[in-house]
Design a protein around this motif. Structure first.
Motif, short mmCIF file in Angstrom:
data_model
loop_
_atom_site.label_atom_id
_atom_site.label_comp_id
_atom_site.label_asym_id
_atom_site.label_seq_id
_atom_site.Cartn_x
_atom_site.Cartn_y
_atom_site.Cartn_z
N GLN A 576 0.82 -1.21 0.00
CA GLN A 576 0.00 0.00 0.00
C GLN A 576 0.86 1.26 0.00
N ASN A 580 0.22 4.78 -1.92
CA ASN A 580 0.21 6.04 -1.18
C ASN A 580 1.23 7.03 -1.75
N GLN A 618 -8.93 3.69 -5.31
CA GLN A 618 -8.78 4.28 -3.99
C GLN A 618 -8.98 5.80 -3.97
N TYR A 666 -6.44 -4.50 -1.88
CA TYR A 666 -6.12 -3.57 -2.97
C TYR A 666 -6.30 -4.16 -4.37
#
Length: 763
Positions: A576, A580, A618, A666
């Motif tokens: 992740q 990010n 996301q 994800y």
């Protein structure tokens, strides 16, 4: 992905090249997308209504198999589009045709496409050269006059002699889809073993060419994949890996797992059926091996791996005076998958390896095969605290040429082989070494340098003339009227990600007195220990010149820019962080006035395609357009197809509950949402794949596109288009003919022109 991706040109260690090929190949850097609105939309007030949008694009309805449900690790998984995993079914073919019947007219049947294609063709049309390589009595190098589908391998007796065509892959297929995928010369330079790839597949057919006569022997070695070629020093034959037991079709359109690679020895001039099986590991079907015959010819070194990360070391004694007619006795040096080891050279039984064993930034160690216990290893070049040692190459008998990565810029040096002492620094601008050639028995080296604004400079240096500086052998010039790289700026910034980690990013744009929001192309990768270095991309230059645009390249965690720790920071349960980092890059660009959401496009290929897909799930509110190329989209089943099981080192094993739970969080396919408000609207999205991609099977893109289109079909908030374009007779990217590269870039630039807010168009 898998370390089997990036071809570094010329002679940069064959098995390191193979290791970096197994997953992804970031393609010609830049390309993008956005499909439902065919007009520019500078503000929300200019957006077409839902009714107008739906009138333009009606998505095909893919059948949902509601019986496709199973319990996995206590998760109830509905896989309603699993039928799209069969590439040969008529239903899958109808789905592909229906998608292309929407995407092709949107992209190609418009004035923009023709204008962009004409400009790109002119821009692409400049001579391109590879590093010369010396083998035996000749020099060899690749040359493309500009628009040739495949580069031609040329031959010269000296650097000043007339050039002759040694091997022209353009003559092997009318449409240019047969590519020269690898080549290795015998020790005396009399023969060249070379691999041919068809339609972009990873499958190779190995042929052998006489270098003096420029003619081929009759035999063809088939079912070769993820294998280098290692000649014995007697020049009579070579070792290679073959999936001899793989049944069914092997043309790149299949999805069957690649297992049970076996190592063979082939003698020049003999039939494939007479090859000797020298090593196999039937109890470990996922193992693959790359080989090196030691400089002295007395050892066969096996680098054994089963994922993209870490390898074991085995070796076998060779007897140069005896024919190889049976299996070899292979003995372990390193019998654990815990680090990377790349053979550099040897002196007698003392072997030199580039490794990250107990050295996250890599070092050079010496292992004596007569006394191989780890306690007896010695360090020749120690690990640097900050700089990452990317590779080392032995030349001129007792010299090592070493390449470091310092804050995403290459540094090239030469050291003494016996002491590790630095003896020369090669001056480089901000950029990267993208090719090098040289051998231990030759004093000269050639290396190629490129940067965001420099297509390529090839240097020549001779160690017997240490006073002289490296000479420019060739410098590539662009065919773009008015282009002057002095009019552009390259800056490196460091921005904070979600956890306050500092992430480096290059930003390239035309110099201007006042910073103002411009169309921006944000390209990312972030995986498999691959460093996204400064390099030249024609599509990116086209984007900047056509739209007065900005290019941005963040160096996300998961890559190798800062060694093993940077890689670990973006893999497995830390994956992740990669997403990010990319989202934080988009926020930085908007907050610092480089661009705005409606001008910002993101792009990524392979592992980068996963990156793009995960990020539009996301944070759809950050981007105006997205281009996801040949991406890994089904993270719960990636390990079941072709070479996907090798990616477990970066993604985790879906068969283990803890990893499954992390992947589920994800996985692009399993996190598609219905837009329930304007902030949840997906950006205009272009999904690109190809029918012969046997690295990342197109089934990933099929299933993701079907799920996305179904999710947005009836949403009043989704006005941006979602398109799937499937190319034929193409694969993951390597070997793609020039005409296809230009067409794909045209599709991407056209898509951006029609969907991003662009106020400057220079066509």
């Amino acid at each position: 992905m898998l370390k089997l991706f990036f071809k570094l040109s010329a002679n940069r260690r064959s098995h390191q090249t193979i290791k970096k090929t197994l997953l992804s190949q970031p393609l010609d850097h830049l390309t993008m997308s956005r499909p439902n609105a065919s007009v520019n939309r500078p503000t929300d007030l200019s957006r077409p209504s839902v009714e107008e949008s739906n009138a333009r694009i009606v998505y095909p309805e893919a059948r949902k198999d509601n019986k496709a449900e199973e319990m996995i690790h206590d998760y109830r998984i509905r896989d309603v589009y699993r039928w799209l995993e069969d590439p040969d079914s008529q239903e899958t073919q109808r789905f592909v045709n229906a998608q292309n019947n929407i995407s092709q007219p949107f992209l190609e049947k418009c004035e923009e496409w023709e204008s962009i294609n004409n400009k790109l063709t002119k821009l692409w049309n400049f001579p391109k050269y590879g590093c010369p390589m010396r083998y035996g009595s000749y020099y060899y190098y690749f040359k493309n006059t500009g628009l040739q589908n495949q580069s031609v391998l040329m031959q010269q007796e000296t650097l000043d002699s007339p050039e002759v065509i040694f091997l022209d892959a353009n003559s092997l297929s009318a449409d240019g889809t047969t590519a020269l995928s690898q080549k290795t010369f015998s020790e005396d330079g009399a023969f060249m073993a070379y691999g041919l790839s068809e339609s972009g597949s990873d499958w190779n057919k190995i042929r052998i060419r006489r270098t003096k006569e420029r003619t081929d022997f009759p035999e063809t070695l088939e079912k070769v994949k993820f294998s280098n070629v290692s000649w014995t020093k007697d020049n009579k034959g070579f070792f290679y890996g073959r999936y001899s037991g793989q049944d069914g079709k092997t043309d790149g359109s299949e999805t069957k797992q690649n297992e049970n690679q076996k190592l063979y020895y082939h003698r020049v001039g003999e039939s494939l059926d007479l090859d000797t099986l020298v090593a196999e590991f039937p109890e470990h079907p996922s193992w693959r091996f790359q080989t090196d015959v030691s400089e002295c010819g007395k050892y066969l070194i096996l680098s054994i791996s089963h994922t993209v990360r870490d390898n074991m070391l085995y070796y076998a004694d060779l007897k140069p005076d005896e024919a190889i007619t049976s299996k070899l006795e292979v003995k372990p040096i390193v019998d654990k998958f815990e680090a990377d080891y790349d053979y550099i050279t040897n002196e007698g039984s003392k072997m030199y390896f580039h490794t990250n064993k107990d050295a996250p930034n890599y070092r050079v160690v010496v292992i004596d095969f007569e006394n191989p216990a780890e306690a007896n290893w010695s360090t020749l070049i120690p690990e640097h605290e900050k700089d990452v040692l990317e590779w080392a190459k032995c030349v001129n008998g007792d010299k090592l040429v070493v390449c470091y990565n310092r804050d995403v810029k290459n540094i090239l040096q030469a050291c003494e082989l016996h002491t590790g002492k630095l003896i020369r620094q090669f001056g480089l601008d901000i950029g990267a070494i993208n090719g090098i050639s040289g051998k231990k028995k030759y004093s000269e080296i050639f290396y190629s340098f490129s940067s965001f604004l420099t297509p390529g400079i090839i240097y020549h240096y001779d160690f017997t003339k240490p006073v002289e500086k490296p000479k420019v052998l060739r410098e590539t010039s662009l065919n773009l009227d008015g282009f002057d790289r002095d009019n552009y700026s390259v800056e490196q910034v460091f921005y904070k990600s979600a956890d306050d980690t500092e992430i480096p990013m290059f930003i390239i744009q035309r110099k201007r007195d006042v910073v103002e929001p411009r169309p921006c192309l944000l390209y990312g990768y972030g995986g498999f220990n691959h460093s996204l270095m400064p390099s030249f991309g024609i599509t990116g230059l086209m984007f900047m010149d056509t739209f007065d645009g900005v290019l941005a390249f963040p160096n996300l965690r998961g890559g190798g820019e800062y060694g093993v720790e940077w890689h670990n920071g973006g893999r497995l349960f830390n994956k992740q962080n990669c997403f990010n980092d990319f989202q934080a890059a988009a926020e930085y660009l908007s907050q610092n006035n480089y661009t705005t959401k409606d001008r910002l496009a993101i792009q990524g290929a392979s592992n980068g395609g996963l990156l793009v897909a995960a990020c539009i799930n996301q944070r759809p509110d950050l981007f105006g357009a997205a281009v996801a190329q040949v991406g890994v989209m089904d993270m719960l089943r990636f390990d079941k197809f072709t070479i996907g099981h090798a990616w477990c080192s970066d993604y985790g094993n879906p068969n283990e509950r803890e990893h499954f739970a992390n992947l589920f969080k994800y996985s692009p396919l399993h996190n598609v949402h219905i837009p329930l408000n304007p902030n949840q609207e997906y950006p205009s999205t272009l999904i690109l794949t190809a029918d012969h991609d046997d690295r990342v099977s197109p089934l990933h893109s099929f299933k993701f596109a079907a799920a996305l289109q179904e999710a947005v079909r009836h949403s009043e908030y989704q006005l941006n288009p979602i398109l799937l374009r499937v190319y034929t007779k193409a694969g993951h990217g390597a070997g793609k003919p020039t005409r296809m590269r230009i067409s794909e870039s045209t599709d991407i630039i056209t898509f951006l022109k029609k969907t991003l807010n662009v106020d400057c168009v220079n066509l």
